[in-house]
Design a protein around this motif. Structure first.
Motif, PDB file in Angstrom:
ATOM      1  N   ARG A 336       0.825  -1.208   0.000  1.00  0.00           N
ATOM      2  CA  ARG A 336       0.000   0.000   0.000  1.00  0.00           C
ATOM      3  C   ARG A 336       0.860   1.259   0.000  1.00  0.00           C
ATOM      4  O   ARG A 336       0.384   2.347  -0.289  1.00  0.00           O
ATOM      5  CB  ARG A 336      -0.915   0.018   1.232  1.00  0.00           C
ATOM      6  N   ALA A 345       4.035  -4.755 -12.156  1.00  0.00           N
ATOM      7  CA  ALA A 345       2.795  -4.001 -12.325  1.00  0.00           C
ATOM      8  C   ALA A 345       2.180  -4.279 -13.684  1.00  0.00           C
ATOM      9  O   ALA A 345       0.953  -4.204 -13.850  1.00  0.00           O
ATOM     10  CB  ALA A 345       3.070  -2.513 -12.169  1.00  0.00           C
ATOM     11  N   MET A 349      -1.729  -9.099 -11.731  1.00  0.00           N
ATOM     12  CA  MET A 349      -2.986  -8.380 -11.499  1.00  0.00           C
ATOM     13  C   MET A 349      -2.975  -7.615 -10.182  1.00  0.00           C
ATOM     14  O   MET A 349      -3.324  -6.428 -10.110  1.00  0.00           O
ATOM     15  CB  MET A 349      -4.138  -9.396 -11.507  1.00  0.00           C
ATOM     16  N   GLU A 350      -2.545  -8.322  -9.112  1.00  0.00           N
ATOM     17  CA  GLU A 350      -2.576  -7.708  -7.785  1.00  0.00           C
ATOM     18  C   GLU A 350      -1.653  -6.494  -7.725  1.00  0.00           C
ATOM     19  O   GLU A 350      -2.024  -5.424  -7.220  1.00  0.00           O
ATOM     20  CB  GLU A 350      -2.126  -8.756  -6.765  1.00  0.00           C
ATOM     21  N   MET A 352      -0.773  -4.660 -10.146  1.00  0.00           N
ATOM     22  CA  MET A 352      -1.334  -3.593 -10.966  1.00  0.00           C
ATOM     23  C   MET A 352      -2.395  -2.815 -10.177  1.00  0.00           C
ATOM     24  O   MET A 352      -2.473  -1.590 -10.249  1.00  0.00           O
ATOM     25  CB  MET A 352      -1.942  -4.181 -12.232  1.00  0.00           C
ATOM     26  N   ILE A 353      -3.196  -3.556  -9.387  1.00  0.00           N
ATOM     27  CA  ILE A 353      -4.233  -2.875  -8.599  1.00  0.00           C
ATOM     28  C   ILE A 353      -3.580  -1.946  -7.567  1.00  0.00           C
ATOM     29  O   ILE A 353      -3.981  -0.804  -7.391  1.00  0.00           O
ATOM     30  CB  ILE A 353      -5.153  -3.913  -7.920  1.00  0.00           C
ATOM     31  N   TYR A 354      -2.549  -2.483  -6.889  1.00  0.00           N
ATOM     32  CA  TYR A 354      -1.863  -1.638  -5.901  1.00  0.00           C
ATOM     33  C   TYR A 354      -1.266  -0.406  -6.564  1.00  0.00           C
ATOM     34  O   TYR A 354      -1.332   0.703  -6.031  1.00  0.00           O
ATOM     35  CB  TYR A 354      -0.767  -2.452  -5.201  1.00  0.00           C
ATOM     36  N   HIS A 355      -0.669  -0.624  -7.724  1.00  0.00           N
ATOM     37  CA  HIS A 355      -0.064   0.493  -8.456  1.00  0.00           C
ATOM     38  C   HIS A 355      -1.136   1.534  -8.769  1.00  0.00           C
ATOM     39  O   HIS A 355      -0.968   2.740  -8.531  1.00  0.00           O
ATOM     40  CB  HIS A 355       0.574  -0.039  -9.744  1.00  0.00           C
ATOM     41  N   PHE A 356      -2.274   1.059  -9.278  1.00  0.00           N
ATOM     42  CA  PHE A 356      -3.363   1.967  -9.653  1.00  0.00           C
ATOM     43  C   PHE A 356      -3.862   2.745  -8.436  1.00  0.00           C
ATOM     44  O   PHE A 356      -4.022   3.969  -8.464  1.00  0.00           O
ATOM     45  CB  PHE A 356      -4.504   1.154 -10.268  1.00  0.00           C
ATOM     46  N   LYS A 357      -4.091   2.017  -7.338  1.00  0.00           N
ATOM     47  CA  LYS A 357      -4.651   2.676  -6.154  1.00  0.00           C
ATOM     48  C   LYS A 357      -3.681   3.721  -5.597  1.00  0.00           C
ATOM     49  O   LYS A 357      -4.089   4.797  -5.161  1.00  0.00           O
ATOM     50  CB  LYS A 357      -4.983   1.633  -5.081  1.00  0.00           C
ATOM     51  N   GLN A 358      -2.390   3.376  -5.612  1.00  0.00           N
ATOM     52  CA  GLN A 358      -1.420   4.342  -5.078  1.00  0.00           C
ATOM     53  C   GLN A 358      -1.337   5.586  -5.937  1.00  0.00           C
ATOM     54  O   GLN A 358      -1.274   6.694  -5.431  1.00  0.00           O
ATOM     55  CB  GLN A 358      -0.035   3.686  -5.038  1.00  0.00           C
ATOM     56  N   GLU A 361      -5.183   7.258  -5.899  1.00  0.00           N
ATOM     57  CA  GLU A 361      -5.728   7.689  -4.611  1.00  0.00           C
ATOM     58  C   GLU A 361      -4.667   8.225  -3.653  1.00  0.00           C
ATOM     59  O   GLU A 361      -4.960   9.095  -2.834  1.00  0.00           O
ATOM     60  CB  GLU A 361      -6.457   6.522  -3.936  1.00  0.00           C
TER      61      GLU A 361
END
Lengths: 437, 200
Positions: A336, A345, A349-350, A352-358, A361
């Motif tokens: 996170r 990334a 998949m996982e 990539m999601i963390y990358h996107f969220k960081q 957001e």
């Protein structure tokens, strides 16, 4: 006594009855009129009237866009009124519109003579707010970043102050040494000035190959240059004459004016954030804190010189620890906080999601506030964050050491000579990017 | 320890306290803040002799009061204390100065005044410090101040170009040199209006 007589008397001093040279009072001569014979009378040409002199904002001796308005009586400063704000960039306001990691590039540009130390302070403040414990290797690298910054900042101070007081050679020496650190800094961060070295929970980059060897070589040879500077300055009659007993602040005054760093320690106050409120494990390093005695410019010079020797010692110890920590993790293991490697990334998949969220957001700290002060080359740099739980701080306050140290300038200049103002201003070690922010 | 001693000395003037991220924070009522700061500085057990910083915080929630923050430190005891005063934004933003206790407060209070519009009553020289004296757009760090300023870019450019470089000296400074009376009449007029006349 006419002006001509004064000139004659000066060129042929002569001896008095007891064989001592005759001393001719200067500045009270003037024209020989009936008025001038009245005791206590000052001729208008010789300073009964106060004069207003403006220095800056475009003047090399003010070390940036500082403007000083001086009220002079003859050559003595009656009052000094500083004007600042010519470089105001609204960093604190900009910070309220940015996520925590996005603020780091702003810190490069405040105290631009020690960008890496500012980056470290920002990361520490954010980590204090979020309650993050960083890795041992990260701590050691941050200590290296801080001490490298201390050396380059003090070298700029040494060189420019030398030039202000008429010594050109140490300027060349100090900038040569500074260049070597800048090359290492460039190899590490890719930038010479806008380093943006840290991230919340870790570092932007690990050190490159050959960095340790390069820094070792630097720490081996750097004290030689310092010793040469020491030979040139410390017992130099001109240097001592220009700096000793000039711009004096007592310990009580230094505390009352909230001074920090070498300015505070020159006035015989034993306070160093690294020793008294240790961060990054500074309590485990073996180094000494130089304390002055007289609170004048000379003591500030001695302290900064000694701090460079001590920074060199700390660098040597940190390099030893770094060698022992070879292969240890650099960043905290928390997806996170730390961006996944680009390769992961794009394929996992996982990640990539963390990358996107960081990226979208940002990192969200809990509601709260934190103040983190570190010992920067200029003094105590403090970052104060107030968070309302969103990804951007409600308030990002910089406690600017140069600004607060500069506030004592009018006090120090009172009663000094005009030429001393240049020396006093140089001794504060200001950087206008931080004063004006 | 400090908090309980403060409560004993000042009673209900200590509104509340909290420990956040390891820092102790005390909220004091505005009427007693100067007494509390003086007490913290002078009482031997407390010995908060060093003023680290003065700043202000405005929250995004417009209902929340604006807070003035004093960061105090005891150099001998090596402890920090954060003292706060909450100011209702509907009333005039005023707090007493602590310039008489710490000279270092001079520029810090001027900065808070400049950036937030908080008046420190009793401060000897409360002028803008980072923004220029004729700055008319308001207080930059307030939440109702847009990032790019209140005026349009065109207006900001117009004012920058129209600024009179001769008006660089303040009236106080000109009075030092007794140069005021030697200035051209038209310039004296402008200076008397403070050259800060436009758009308040």
């Amino acid at each position: 006594m006419s002006i001509r007589t004064v000139e004659m008397a000066l060129s042929t001093p002569g001896l008095d009855a007891e064989g001592r040279p005759v001393q001719v009072p200067l500045g009270v001569g003037g024209r020989d009129t009936a008025e001038s014979r009245i005791p206590g009378h000052y001729d208008e040409d010789f300073g009964a009237e106060h004069m207003l002199v403006n220095i800056g904002p475009q003047h090399p001796a003010t070390h940036g866009v500082l403007r000083l308005v001086l009220e002079l009586e003859g050559e003595t400063v009656k009052r000094c009124i500083p004007h600042i704000g010519y470089l105001h960039s609204g960093f604190e306001k900009l910070g309220e519109y940015r996520q925590y990691n996005q603020i780091i590039p702003l810190t490069d540009r405040t105290d631009y003579l020690s960008p890496m130390a500012n980056n470290v302070c920002l990361a520490l403040a954010a980590e204090k707010l979020m309650g993050i414990e960083i890795t041992e290797r990260c701590r050691v690298l941050r200590v290296i970043a801080c001490e490298m910054s201390r050396i380059i900042s003090h070298l700029v101070w040494l060189g420019t102050t030398g030039i202000d007081l008429g010594a050109f050679t140490p300027f060349l020496w100090s900038f040569q040494e500074r260049e070597r650190i800048y090359n290492l800094q460039e190899a590490w961060t890719g930038a010479r000035l806008t380093t943006s070295l840290t991230r919340v929970g870790g570092m932007m980059a690990d050190i490159p190959d050959g960095f340790e060897a390069g820094l070792r070589e630097f720490t081996r040879t750097f004290p030689n240059t310092l010793r040469e500077v020491d030979t040139m300055f410390t017992r130099n009659a001109i240097w001592c004459g220009r700096t000793q007993g000039v711009g004096v602040l007592t310990a009580a005054e230094a505390i009352n004016y909230s001074l920090s760093g070498p300015m505070l320690r020159a006035s015989a106050v034993d306070y160093d954030v690294r020793k008294d409120r240790p961060y990054l494990g500074y309590e485990t390093y073996d180094f000494d804190v130089a304390i002055g005695e007289h609170g004048d410019i000379y003591d500030r010079y001695r302290i900064r010189l000694e701090e460079m020797f001590q920074a060199n010692r700390i660098l040597e110890q940190a390099l030893d620890r770094l060698a022992a920590l070879k292969g240890a993790p650099l960043n905290v293991d928390d997806p996170r906080l730390i961006l996944p490697p680009k390769r992961r990334a794009m394929s996992d998949m996982e990640a990539m999601i963390y990358h996107f969220k960081q990226v979208m957001e940002g990192i969200k700290p809990p509601v709260g506030e934190a103040y983190m002060g570190i010992e920067n080359p200029k003094g105590e740099l403090g970052y104060y964050f107030v968070s309302d739980g969103s990804a951007k701080p409600v308030r990002w306050r910089i406690r600017p050491p140069a600004f607060i140290n500069l506030a004592s300038l009018p006090k120090m200049c009172e009663g000094a000579l005009l030429s001393d103002v240049i020396a006093i201003n140089a001794s504060v070690d200001i950087v206008m990017g931080e004063v004006d922010r | 320890m400090t908090v309980s001693a403060l409560r004993e000395a000042f009673g209900s003037a200590i509104v509340r306290h909290a420990v956040i991220c390891g820092d102790t924070i005390v909220w004091v009522s505005r009427d007693r803040i100067h007494d509390a700061l003086a007490w913290l500085q002078a009482t031997p057990d407390q010995d908060y002799n060093y003023l680290t910083d003065i700043t202000a915080v405005e929250y995004r929630d417009t209902e929340r009061p604006l807070e003035i923050v004093w960061q105090l430190r005891s150099l001998a005891r090596k402890v920090d204390l954060r003292v706060k005063v909450a100011l209702d934004k509907r009333a005039p933003l005023e707090v007493p100065t602590c310039w008489d206790l710490w000279k270092g407060a001079d520029w810090l209070e001027r900065e808070v005044y400049d950036m937030f519009g908080v008046t420190f009553t009793g401060h000897p020289d409360l002028r803008r410090i980072l923004m220029w004296e004729t700055y008319a757009e308001g207080y930059p760090l307030r939440k109702d101040f847009p990032l790019r300023g209140h005026f349009s870019r065109a207006e900001q450019t117009r004012q920058a170009l129209a600024a009179n470089p001769e008006a660089n000296y303040s009236l106080e400074e000109l009075s030092i040199a007794e140069a005021y009376h030697e200035l051209p009449k038209e310039m004296r007029e402008r200076l008397r209006h403070g050259e800060r006349g436009f758009l308040k």
